[in-house]
Design an enzyme around this catalytic site. Structure first.
Site, short mmCIF file in Angstrom:
data_model
loop_
_atom_site.label_atom_id
_atom_site.label_comp_id
_atom_site.label_asym_id
_atom_site.label_seq_id
_atom_site.Cartn_x
_atom_site.Cartn_y
_atom_site.Cartn_z
CB SER A 192 -0.97 -0.03 1.26
OG SER A 192 -1.53 1.13 1.26
CE1 TYR A 243 -5.18 -2.06 4.29
CE2 TYR A 243 -3.84 0.17 4.01
CZ TYR A 243 -4.64 -0.88 3.23
OH TYR A 243 -4.62 -1.13 1.74
P1 NAP Z 1 -11.40 -4.84 -1.96
O1 NAP Z 1 -12.39 -4.90 -3.04
O2 NAP Z 1 -11.75 -4.68 -0.73
O3 NAP Z 1 -11.02 -6.62 -2.00
C1 NAP Z 1 -10.41 -6.97 -0.83
C2 NAP Z 1 -10.45 -8.70 -0.91
O4 NAP Z 1 -10.08 -9.34 0.34
C3 NAP Z 1 -11.84 -8.88 -1.14
O5 NAP Z 1 -11.83 -10.04 -2.06
C4 NAP Z 1 -12.03 -9.52 0.12
O6 NAP Z 1 -13.08 -10.21 0.24
C5 NAP Z 1 -10.91 -10.16 0.59
N1 NAP Z 1 -10.85 -10.40 2.09
C6 NAP Z 1 -10.97 -9.59 3.21
N2 NAP Z 1 -10.83 -10.39 4.23
C7 NAP Z 1 -10.78 -11.53 3.75
C8 NAP Z 1 -10.78 -12.98 4.64
N3 NAP Z 1 -11.05 -12.76 5.99
N4 NAP Z 1 -10.83 -13.97 4.00
C9 NAP Z 1 -10.75 -14.03 2.54
N5 NAP Z 1 -10.80 -13.15 2.07
C10 NAP Z 1 -10.96 -11.81 2.45
O7 NAP Z 1 -10.26 -4.06 -1.93
P2 NAP Z 1 -8.94 -4.14 -3.10
O8 NAP Z 1 -8.66 -2.55 -3.23
O9 NAP Z 1 -9.35 -4.89 -4.24
O10 NAP Z 1 -8.00 -4.63 -2.12
C11 NAP Z 1 -6.97 -5.70 -2.54
C12 NAP Z 1 -5.54 -5.33 -1.63
O11 NAP Z 1 -5.18 -4.18 -2.18
C13 NAP Z 1 -5.93 -5.27 -0.34
O12 NAP Z 1 -4.84 -6.01 0.16
C14 NAP Z 1 -5.87 -3.89 0.03
O13 NAP Z 1 -5.29 -3.43 1.34
C15 NAP Z 1 -4.82 -3.45 -1.17
N6 NAP Z 1 -4.84 -2.22 -1.43
C16 NAP Z 1 -5.77 -1.32 -1.98
C17 NAP Z 1 -5.76 -0.03 -2.34
C18 NAP Z 1 -7.04 0.57 -2.76
O14 NAP Z 1 -6.80 2.04 -3.01
N7 NAP Z 1 -7.98 0.19 -3.23
C19 NAP Z 1 -4.53 0.73 -2.04
C20 NAP Z 1 -3.38 -0.03 -1.50
C21 NAP Z 1 -3.53 -1.57 -1.16
P3 NAP Z 1 -14.70 -9.59 0.60
O15 NAP Z 1 -15.13 -9.29 -0.72
O16 NAP Z 1 -15.39 -11.02 0.98
O17 NAP Z 1 -14.56 -8.86 1.72
#
Ligand code: NAP
Length: 250
Positions: free
Chosen positions: A142, A155
């Site tokens: 991140s 986080y």
């Molecule tokens: P997201 O749409 O919220 O995706 C997060 C994923 O993690 C979802 O598939 C979620 O499943 C899964 N997850 C969370 N808790 C879980 C658990 N206990 N068991 C299994 N799966 C679980 O957000 P995203 O942006 O795509 O995030 C993906 C990664 O990128 C994360 O590590 C996040 O921290 C990182 N990230 C995102 C951003 C951003 O700006 N979006 C920036 C920096 C880093 P559910 O749908 O069931 O909750």
């Protein structure tokens, strides 16, 4: 030929958090690049399965507890016989003023974003060593691996730690031909940032600081995710690459 080095033909990848957002985009990119993908999610990844076609297999697991790890490895080996790539993408974020921050908001984030990532990575690395052909691990980090953030102490702790652990494991496992790198996405339009994007003031603040002038998308992450999973990146190890529209340079 150089473009052949980016191919993932016949590779087997595990991607966590495959049902939505960045994980879904990575699954799609990997199947397009020729890989067979095991998507791990706590809810069915039906939409991802449709986007990816026949080379996608869904394993249901709640990654808040490390007891699910052996079954993820077993099911992958049963289905495809080997593992070449792991993407630790699943992650959660909890927002609360640090002065009030609860133990539940601390533990739930650290469990999914750090503890399970470490032990799943360890289990996959053991399999890589058994197979004897090295492997690729990509941790989704991140901007808060580099910066402090606001109201998200657990986080930030998890994402700063994952950047450090990525370096530790690269130091220890390079001798097995294992590459472990991170990708630090900038501000991407997914569920993770829904609350931020709903907050008019914060959203305008963030947007005005992104040199690219827009929020990122899952497609924006696909090139880096394929590169770091492919042999084109064989001499890249322990580094966390920002894909952020220029945010960190600002
Ligand atoms: P997201 O749409 O919220 O995706 C997060 C994923 O993690 C979802 O598939 C979620 O499943 C899964 N997850 C969370 N808790 C879980 C658990 N206990 N068991 C299994 N799966 C679980 O957000 P995203 O942006 O795509 O995030 C993906 C990664 O990128 C994360 O590590 C996040 O921290 C990182 N990230 C995102 C951003 C951003 O700006 N979006 C920036 C920096 C880093 P559910 O749908 O069931 O909750």
């Amino acid at each position: 030929m150089i473009l052949d080095k980016f191919s993932l033909k016949d590779k087997v990848a595990i991607v966590t958090g495959s049902n939505t957002g960045l994980g879904q985009g990575i699954c799609k990119a990997y199947t397009e690049a020729g890989a067979k993908v095991v998507g791990v999610s706590r809810r069915p990844s039906d939409e991802t399965a449709e986007l990816c076609g026949k080379n996608f297999y869904n394993v249901i697991a709640d990654l808040s507890d490390i007891s699910v790890i052996p079954a993820i490895i077993e099911k992958t080996l049963e289905k495809y016989g080997k593992i070449d790539i792991l993407v630790n993408n699943a992650g959660v974020i909890k927002r609360q003023d640090s002065i009030e921050f609860s133990e539940e908001n601390w533990d739930s984030v650290l469990n999914v974003n750090l503890k399970t990532v470490f032990f799943l990575t360890q289990a996959v690395a053991k399999q890589f060593i058994k197979q004897g052909n090295g492997g690729k691990i990509i941790n989704i980090a991140s901007m808060l691996s580099y910066q402090g953030g606001v109201r998200v102490p657990s986080y930030t702790a998890s994402k700063s730690a994952i950047k450090g652990v990525t370096m530790t494991l690269a130091n220890e496992w390079a001798k097995y031909g294992i590459n472990i790198n991170g990708i630090a996405p900038g501000y991407m339009a997914t569920n993770n940032t829904e609350a931020l994007r709903q907050d008019g003031e914060r959203s305008a603040d963030i947007l005005s600081r992104i040199p690219a002038g827009r929020w990122g998308t899952p497609e924006d992450l696909q090139g880096a995710a394929v590169f770091l999973a492919s042999s084109a990146s064989d001499y890249v190890n322990g580094f966390t690459l920002a894909v952020d529209g220029g945010w960190l340079g600002r």
